[in-house]
Design an enzyme around this catalytic site. Sequence first.
Site, mmCIF file in Angstrom:
data_model
loop_
_atom_site.group_PDB
_atom_site.id
_atom_site.type_symbol
_atom_site.label_atom_id
_atom_site.label_comp_id
_atom_site.label_asym_id
_atom_site.label_seq_id
_atom_site.Cartn_x
_atom_site.Cartn_y
_atom_site.Cartn_z
ATOM 1 N N HIS A 126 60.030 -33.614 4.616
ATOM 2 C CA HIS A 126 61.142 -34.430 5.097
ATOM 3 C C HIS A 126 61.431 -35.604 4.171
ATOM 4 O O HIS A 126 62.135 -36.534 4.544
ATOM 5 C CB HIS A 126 60.868 -34.925 6.522
ATOM 6 C CG HIS A 126 61.044 -33.862 7.557
ATOM 7 N ND1 HIS A 126 60.826 -34.075 8.902
ATOM 8 C CD2 HIS A 126 61.404 -32.555 7.443
ATOM 9 C CE1 HIS A 126 61.042 -32.957 9.571
ATOM 10 N NE2 HIS A 126 61.394 -32.020 8.706
ATOM 11 N N CYS A 138 74.194 -36.801 -7.927
ATOM 12 C CA CYS A 138 74.505 -36.636 -9.355
ATOM 13 C C CYS A 138 73.358 -37.054 -10.271
ATOM 14 O O CYS A 138 73.495 -36.961 -11.486
ATOM 15 C CB CYS A 138 75.775 -37.404 -9.714
ATOM 16 S SG CYS A 138 75.610 -39.189 -9.665
ATOM 17 N N GLY A 209 50.082 -32.784 15.599
ATOM 18 C CA GLY A 209 51.010 -33.859 15.927
ATOM 19 C C GLY A 209 52.460 -33.566 15.629
ATOM 20 O O GLY A 209 53.225 -34.471 15.302
ATOM 21 N N THR A 210 52.866 -32.303 15.733
ATOM 22 C CA THR A 210 54.274 -31.963 15.568
ATOM 23 C C THR A 210 54.654 -30.886 16.566
ATOM 24 O O THR A 210 53.886 -29.953 16.802
ATOM 25 C CB THR A 210 54.606 -31.499 14.140
ATOM 26 O OG1 THR A 210 55.970 -31.054 14.091
ATOM 27 C CG2 THR A 210 53.695 -30.371 13.686
#
Length: 277
Positions: A126, A138, A209-210
């Site tokens: 992430h 760019c 923990g997710t």
Amino acid sequence: MNELNDIIEEVLSKEKRNKFTFLTGAGISADSGIPTYRGSDGIWVKGTKYHKPEEFGTYKYFIEHQEEVWQYTLFRKKMIENAKPNESHKILADLENILGDRFHLITQNIDNLHRRAGNQNIYEVHGNYREVKCSMDCKDILSIPSNLKGKDIKEELRKDEIDSLKCSECGNWLRPNILWFDEYYDEKTNKKFSALKVAKNSGILFIVGTSGATNLPLEIARTTLKYGGYVVDMNIEDNHFTNLLKGKKRALVVRKRSNDILPVIKEQIEKSIEQGI
């Protein structure tokens, strides 16, 4: 716990597909005082405005409110910098030292606590708050300008900070190098394909923990199972991984807090290595 011990010993004894991979999310940083993103304590508060993360944490919102998003980013940066790695972070750093190149860490967290604890073999899917990139894509990924410090919630951006947040190539705003809700995973920013390659070669994947609310974490677990690895869901509640793992022979569910179960895993790995497994 006997089943988990047997799995650890089996994976350690293999010559191939013997990697130990940990997939972490916001829950592992909660004990460091960092609010989870989607929980009730994760609702963004900005002055008198209230934003749900799915609205505020988007590229679309940033393009329309650059200064506001950067004010909040620097507020969160201050919160993160004041936080310290907790015992779970430290155990994962210890496990990397113990396992060497058999250890991999895939994290959804952008808080840098894994690195501060000592982990190096990290895939930050992430992104992170250490870096920025052009909002028009760019230029390469850059370190965050050195004059950008953490702020209080209502503290405005100074002119020199605004100037440093403009792309030297095109003049558009720089943005945090993180994944927003209306964006897709890629390799450049999110190491998508590298993370999936790690999952493919993992003998065991620990989910810590997710909840698996985004698609890449679920795909990582699915890939590990597909190629014969074990998946251990270590969360305190049922989550998006629950249905994926239901009925799978190589799946194990442990409903305990990370700071309760990680020391047990570390101890078993050390014991097995000492015994020459």
